[in-house]
Design a protein around this motif. Structure first.
Motif, mmCIF file in Angstrom:
data_model
loop_
_atom_site.group_PDB
_atom_site.id
_atom_site.type_symbol
_atom_site.label_atom_id
_atom_site.label_comp_id
_atom_site.label_asym_id
_atom_site.label_seq_id
_atom_site.Cartn_x
_atom_site.Cartn_y
_atom_site.Cartn_z
ATOM 1 N N LYS A 28 14.065 69.133 85.032
ATOM 2 C CA LYS A 28 14.227 70.415 84.803
ATOM 3 C C LYS A 28 15.760 70.671 84.287
ATOM 4 O O LYS A 28 16.569 71.359 84.737
ATOM 5 N N VAL A 29 16.486 69.528 83.579
ATOM 6 C CA VAL A 29 17.599 69.528 83.224
ATOM 7 C C VAL A 29 18.133 70.598 82.117
ATOM 8 O O VAL A 29 16.964 71.018 81.522
ATOM 9 N N SER A 30 19.283 71.281 82.225
ATOM 10 C CA SER A 30 19.671 72.237 81.152
ATOM 11 C C SER A 30 19.857 71.661 79.874
ATOM 12 O O SER A 30 19.905 70.497 79.585
ATOM 13 N N SER A 31 19.724 72.669 78.840
ATOM 14 C CA SER A 31 20.137 72.176 77.695
ATOM 15 C C SER A 31 21.721 71.671 77.080
ATOM 16 O O SER A 31 21.730 70.596 76.497
ATOM 17 N N GLU A 32 22.579 72.333 78.243
ATOM 18 C CA GLU A 32 23.938 71.681 78.105
ATOM 19 C C GLU A 32 23.948 70.223 78.598
ATOM 20 O O GLU A 32 24.698 69.552 78.084
ATOM 21 N N HIS A 33 23.179 69.805 79.692
ATOM 22 C CA HIS A 33 23.031 68.495 80.192
ATOM 23 C C HIS A 33 22.452 67.511 79.217
ATOM 24 O O HIS A 33 22.692 66.524 79.082
ATOM 25 N N ARG A 34 21.464 68.179 78.471
ATOM 26 C CA ARG A 34 20.571 67.291 77.413
ATOM 27 C C ARG A 34 21.648 66.794 76.239
ATOM 28 O O ARG A 34 21.787 66.053 75.801
ATOM 29 N N ILE A 38 23.145 63.402 74.801
ATOM 30 C CA ILE A 38 23.036 63.032 73.585
ATOM 31 C C ILE A 38 24.329 62.474 73.253
ATOM 32 O O ILE A 38 24.567 61.392 72.531
ATOM 33 N N LEU A 39 25.186 63.006 73.522
ATOM 34 C CA LEU A 39 26.607 62.766 73.029
ATOM 35 C C LEU A 39 26.986 61.465 73.762
ATOM 36 O O LEU A 39 27.639 60.471 73.149
ATOM 37 N N VAL A 41 24.880 58.930 74.760
ATOM 38 C CA VAL A 41 24.219 57.979 73.888
ATOM 39 C C VAL A 41 25.028 57.462 72.732
ATOM 40 O O VAL A 41 24.944 56.367 72.369
ATOM 41 N N VAL A 42 24.908 58.542 71.725
ATOM 42 C CA VAL A 42 25.845 58.124 70.555
ATOM 43 C C VAL A 42 27.138 57.548 70.692
ATOM 44 O O VAL A 42 27.318 56.527 69.966
ATOM 45 N N GLY A 43 27.899 58.030 71.428
ATOM 46 C CA GLY A 43 29.076 57.187 71.893
ATOM 47 C C GLY A 43 29.038 55.899 72.285
ATOM 48 O O GLY A 43 29.608 55.025 71.770
ATOM 49 N N ASP A 44 28.097 55.733 73.079
ATOM 50 C CA ASP A 44 27.612 54.484 73.934
ATOM 51 C C ASP A 44 27.124 53.449 72.649
ATOM 52 O O ASP A 44 27.485 52.256 72.671
ATOM 53 N N CYS A 45 26.236 53.875 72.055
ATOM 54 C CA CYS A 45 25.601 52.933 70.846
ATOM 55 C C CYS A 45 26.605 52.414 69.947
ATOM 56 O O CYS A 45 26.953 51.306 69.373
ATOM 57 N N ILE A 46 27.991 53.406 69.624
ATOM 58 C CA ILE A 46 28.887 52.778 68.579
ATOM 59 C C ILE A 46 29.520 52.035 69.365
ATOM 60 O O ILE A 46 30.108 50.820 68.726
ATOM 61 N N LEU A 47 30.242 52.039 70.368
ATOM 62 C CA LEU A 47 31.026 51.507 71.349
ATOM 63 C C LEU A 47 30.481 49.916 71.628
ATOM 64 O O LEU A 47 31.074 49.066 71.394
ATOM 65 N N VAL A 48 29.141 49.926 72.133
ATOM 66 C CA VAL A 48 28.582 48.776 72.561
ATOM 67 C C VAL A 48 28.158 48.013 71.334
ATOM 68 O O VAL A 48 28.065 46.892 71.438
ATOM 69 N N LYS A 301 21.383 54.586 80.550
ATOM 70 C CA LYS A 301 22.821 53.878 79.800
ATOM 71 C C LYS A 301 22.340 52.818 79.021
ATOM 72 O O LYS A 301 22.764 52.340 78.042
ATOM 73 N N LYS A 302 21.459 51.728 79.931
ATOM 74 C CA LYS A 302 21.171 50.385 79.531
ATOM 75 C C LYS A 302 20.133 50.866 78.164
ATOM 76 O O LYS A 302 20.207 50.067 77.358
ATOM 77 N N TYR A 303 19.293 51.853 78.189
ATOM 78 C CA TYR A 303 18.557 51.883 77.046
ATOM 79 C C TYR A 303 19.438 52.455 75.548
ATOM 80 O O TYR A 303 18.968 52.188 74.664
ATOM 81 N N SER A 304 20.436 53.054 76.015
ATOM 82 C CA SER A 304 21.221 53.578 74.866
ATOM 83 C C SER A 304 22.015 52.331 74.199
ATOM 84 O O SER A 304 22.090 52.219 72.973
#
Length: 387
Positions: A28-34, A38-39, A41-48, A301-304
């Motif tokens: 039941k997470v909010s749209s802001e939390h989603r 997303i932000l 995951v995107v940042g982690d994908c680039i850095l990792v 985190k690990k899946y991202s």
């Protein structure tokens, strides 16, 4: 159990019940939390994705001209500096009446409450050194694929330590992840090479086992330590975490200087532009990870990080001429199927149904405690039947 005020009788909570409450909260997470997820995951994908490429670029003739411990020490210092700057900014934006962040009493109390952060800091110091060792055995894309094994180890640790529950489909998705990694790893080791007196395959497997276990324990323990003091500012917690990390890495530098001589104490020796970029990337990656552990989830985190595998493979092929073999393409495909299955709504719906049955069973076991529990069971059974 019975309430001491209104004398209402309730079924006593258990560790399993707390775990279910966490699962219901996540659904039941909010749209802001989603959007935050997303932000992250995107940042982690680039850095990792950039991290193993920068490590590979910093090698000269297949070896490092600098001390990997010095890179880790400078990375921790950069993160400490970032935490201090953010604390200063946050303290200026405090409202009237709030407890000051920069007071000595607040700092001492927070330091006592967050002393557990020393454990993941030590584990991260060991893991950061292992990242460089792994680059001596595998190419960047394979290193990222091997690091995906952490997802399974983390899931097991969450199951044992934090009583986190996963559906059958999610366990099957983790099994698919292992298959994808195994397919990619085939014929990735050079033959006839030795390291530390051991065949390269044996040495690589030993380092892989440590490389997977140590950071997995650090991630789970870090999430527990950060969330157990949720009211403490994340920048203050990061200051303690990175401070401990800087101390452990500095001790490693001292140990290296004692063994190899005073000349190795020069922490800037052998560094280049690539290593400076590597330090900046590692610092940003560590800061982003703390937001994952406190406001999101370790599995996410690990899946991202897994998503970064395809970026690493393509970039290493374009920059260094590494071939994208059929094993790599098949392995990546299986990994992405695993990700889709793990986060699929179908797996979560089945998990919720199983939770309802388990809750009904637990309530029936405690039926003799209260008549109110019996009516709750009937209501839950009706809800499950309609669902």
């Amino acid at each position: 159990m019975e309430c001491s005020v209104c004398h209402s009788k309730l079924v006593s909570s258990t560790t399993r019940g707390i775990s279910r409450a966490y699962d219901r909260h996540r659904s039941k997470v909010s749209s802001e939390h989603r959007a935050l997820n997303i932000l992250l995951v995107v940042g982690d994908c680039i850095l990792v994705g950039l991290q193993p490429i920068l490590v590979y670029m910093s090698k000269v003739d297949g070896r490092f001209m600098f001390s990997p411990i010095s890179v880790n020490f400078l990375t921790e210092l950069a993160k400490v500096l970032f935490a201090i700057v953010m604390l200063l900014i946050q303290s200026r934006n405090q409202k009237v009446g709030e407890k000051p962040l920069l007071s000595i009493s607040t700092f001492v109390q927070a330091a006592r409450n967050n002393v557990l952060l020393a454990v993941p800091a030590l584990l991260y110091a060991i893991n950061n050194y292992l990242k460089f060792i792994m680059q001596l055995y595998f190419n960047p894309a394979t290193v990222k694929m091997l690091s995906n094994l952490k997802v399974l180890v983390i899931a097991v640790l969450l199951k044992i330590i934090m009583r986190r529950r996963f559906s059958v489909l999610q366990w099957e998705a983790l099994a698919l992840l292992l298959i994808g990694i195994s397919v990619n790893q085939m014929r990735s080791l050079p033959e006839g090479t030795t390291a530390m007196g051991l065949p390269v395959t044996m040495g690589a497997y030993i380092y892989t086992a440590i490389f997977v276990t140590v950071p997995s324990m650090a991630s789970v323990y870090n999430e527990y330590a950060l969330k157990s003091q949720y009211d403490t500012s994340i920048y203050l917690q990061n200051l303690f975490l990175y401070g401990y990390g800087a101390i452990f890495n500095f001790l490693g530098i001292l140990g290296t200087a004692i063994v190899k001589g005073p000349s190795s104490f020069d922490i800037l020796q052998g560094h280049s532009k690539a290593t400076m970029l590597l330090i900046f990337n590692n610092a940003a990656q560590g800061i982003l990870s703390s937001f994952f552990f406190k406001y999101a989830d370790t599995i996410l985190k690990k899946y991202s990080s897994t998503v970064a595998t395809i970026f690493t493979g393509i970039a290493s092929a374009a920059l260094f001429g590494h071939k994208l073999t059929m094993n790599f393409i098949l392995g990546i495909s299986i990994v992405f199927i695993s990700m889709h299955q793990f986060f699929s709504p179908l797996s979560k719906v089945k998990d919720e149904q199983q939770n309802g049955v388990m809750e009904l069973t637990d309530a029936q076991d405690n039926n003799h405690r209260s008549k109110d529990a019996s009516s709750f069971i009937n209501m839950t059974a009706g809800a499950n039947e309609e669902l």
